[in-house]
Scaffold this active site. Structure first.
Site, PDB file in Angstrom:
ATOM      1  N   TRP A 297       5.742  -3.648  -4.469  1.00 56.31           N
ATOM      2  CA  TRP A 297       6.313  -2.689  -3.517  1.00 56.31           C
ATOM      3  C   TRP A 297       6.993  -3.408  -2.367  1.00 56.31           C
ATOM      4  CZ3 TRP A 297       7.212   1.534  -5.758  1.00 56.31           C
ATOM      5  CH2 TRP A 297       6.319   2.087  -6.671  1.00 56.31           C
TER       6      TRP A 297
ATOM      7  N   ASP B 283       4.756  -0.131   5.405  1.00 56.18           N
ATOM      8  CA  ASP B 283       4.564   0.803   4.298  1.00 56.18           C
ATOM      9  C   ASP B 283       3.046   0.903   4.112  1.00 56.18           C
ATOM     10  OD1 ASP B 283       4.245   2.087   1.882  1.00 56.18           O
ATOM     11  OD2 ASP B 283       5.350   0.604   0.693  1.00 56.18           O
TER      12      ASP B 283
ATOM     13  N   LYS C  12      -0.587   9.082  -2.431  1.00 56.49           N
ATOM     14  CA  LYS C  12      -1.640   8.097  -2.661  1.00 56.49           C
ATOM     15  C   LYS C  12      -2.927   8.467  -1.924  1.00 56.49           C
ATOM     16  CE  LYS C  12       0.946   5.373  -5.188  1.00 56.49           C
ATOM     17  NZ  LYS C  12       1.951   4.492  -4.618  1.00 56.49           N
TER      18      LYS C  12
HETATM   19  C1  PLP Z   1       3.360   4.079  -4.748  1.00 58.03           C
HETATM   20  C2  PLP Z   1       3.866   3.211  -3.682  1.00 58.03           C
HETATM   21  C3  PLP Z   1       5.203   3.286  -3.264  1.00 58.03           C
HETATM   22  C4  PLP Z   1       6.222   4.187  -3.915  1.00 58.03           C
HETATM   23  O1  PLP Z   1       6.115   5.446  -3.431  1.00 58.03           O
HETATM   24  P1  PLP Z   1       7.104   6.617  -3.884  1.00 58.03           P
HETATM   25  O2  PLP Z   1       6.674   7.704  -2.958  1.00 58.03           O
HETATM   26  O3  PLP Z   1       6.826   6.890  -5.326  1.00 58.03           O
HETATM   27  O4  PLP Z   1       8.494   6.184  -3.655  1.00 58.03           O
HETATM   28  C5  PLP Z   1       5.611   2.461  -2.227  1.00 58.03           C
HETATM   29  N1  PLP Z   1       4.742   1.616  -1.639  1.00 58.03           N
HETATM   30  C6  PLP Z   1       3.460   1.522  -2.019  1.00 58.03           C
HETATM   31  C7  PLP Z   1       2.560   0.560  -1.312  1.00 58.03           C
HETATM   32  C8  PLP Z   1       2.984   2.319  -3.045  1.00 58.03           C
HETATM   33  O5  PLP Z   1       1.708   2.210  -3.436  1.00 58.03           O
END
Ligand code: PLP
Length: 364
Positions: free
Chosen positions: A109, A177, A201
């Site tokens: 990511w 993030d 998540k």
């Molecule tokens: C799942 C995930 C993403 C991607 O998220 P989307 O909402 O599907 O774009 C980005 N960063 C991390 C750390 C993730 O676990």
């Protein structure tokens, strides 16, 4: 073999995302889809400009800020495009024309974030654990003040690593993030200027992404930002520049209310630590298993592990499948197993997995 089947024929959901959500949230969300309170309409067929939905958006924004214990300078947005669009949006809003930013490389990511940011500025990777196969997160040192921020992926969902403590002052503001560990633990936001997280998540269903942004950090790039990517545009419309994803936002609100009732982030952090230590102890004790991540970088959300002897994999798979466990196959790039234990996962489900691992050891 004891009967490990979960109640009401639900599986023990260890999926990495979309995540497990509290039963009461699913119940209330599904009722609202049929008919929402006494409005005589489904939640998903009602105008987003109607008073009841405006109240939903207001409440989810204020509750998010309250639960995350964010300073007043932050505002909350719930938008679309997931964290994946967040990679680009972040860079668009925070890297000045001709400017630069520092990024950490801690896995899949993080690399996607770097790729998008490169569209908008000079990106320097200031710390990476690529050479060791991303089994840890790097130690962070001071960052050159020419950079507009340092970007972190606080929890690496695929490799099962996590910063155990957020960095303090590194000379530049932090941007993160936090998709897979938002709301799972308390942290000090004083050095951050932007945090984003896909809801699916740990906060709600797929379909919305949360931004917590320091309003003073916006409008400094000298760029002409396309409307949907401009966080100032969304702020000026109270997160309703266009039709918001009403169902994901509403369900996220229900999850926030559930979390608040439980005692907030401090309370869930304690439970999350308990769940993680239960499983890590078994991984470390049981000679048939080994952990993937280095001990000081182990994630409390996504626990990656593998068999010490691959040839007995079919037997283990049969056992956990039979116990109603779902979603623990590792990501294809890491292999082995990954148990994701987001906020709504009960300790009992983790205990079942541990019992299965013990049973495996006894019967192999
Ligand atoms: C799942 C995930 C993403 C991607 O998220 P989307 O909402 O599907 O774009 C980005 N960063 C991390 C750390 C993730 O676990």
């Amino acid at each position: 073999m004891p009967n490990f089947l979960p109640p009401m024929s639900k599986v023990h959901n260890f999926s990495a995302g979309p995540c497990i959500l509290p039963q009461e949230v699913l119940q209330e969300a599904s009722e609202a889809v049929k008919s929402w309170n006494n409005h005589g309409l489904s939640l998903i067929e009602m105008s987003h400009r109607s008073q009841p939905f405006v109240e939903v958006m207001d409440e989810v924004r204020s509750l998010t800020k309250e639960l995350l214990n964010l300073p007043d300078r932050f505002e909350i947005l719930y938008l679309q495009g997931g964290a994946s669009l967040g990679f680009l949006t972040t860079a668009y809003n925070l890297i000045p024309q001709g400017g630069s930013a520092a990024y950490t490389d801690t896995g899949t990511w993080a690399n996607k974030a770097i790729k998008e940011a490169k569209h908008l500025g000079d990106i320097e990777i200031v710390a990476s654990t690529k050479d060791s196969g991303y089994t840890s997160v790097p130690k962070l040192g001071a960052v050159d003040s020419k950079h507009s921020f340092l970007h972190l992926t606080t929890n690496n969902t695929i490799y099962g690593t996590q910063y155990k403590e957020m960095p303090s002052d590194l000379g530049v503001p932090l941007v993160a993030d936090m998709s897979s560990d938002i709301m799972s633990r308390e942290f000090d936001a004083s050095h951050f200027k932007l945090i984003y997280a896909g809801a699916q998540k740990n906060m709600g269903p797929a379909g919305t992404v949360m931004y917590a942004v320091d309003t003073a950090a916006l409008g400094q790039t000298g760029r002409d930002i396309p409307s949907y990517l401009d966080l100032q545009v969304h702020l000026s419309k109270d997160s309703m520049f266009n039709t918001p994803p009403v169902f994901p936002v509403f369900t996220t609100l229900l999850t926030m209310r559930w979390l608040k009732k439980l005692g907030g982030v401090a309370a869930i952090e304690k439970i999350n630590k308990e769940k993680a230590s239960l499983l890590y102890s078994e991984i470390d004790r049981n000679p048939l298993f080994e952990g993937h991540a280095d001990i000081d970088s182990r994630s409390n959300m996504n626990i990656t592990f593998r068999l010490t002897d691959d040839t007995v994999g079919a037997k283990f798979d049969e056992l956990w499948n039979g116990a109603g466990i779902s979603g623990i196959k590792g990501h294809r790039s890491v292999g082995g197993y990954r148990a994701s234990m987001y906020n709504a996962m009960p300790l009992e489900s983790v205990q079942i997995l541990v019992d299965v691992m013990k049973e495996f050891e006894r019967t192999i």
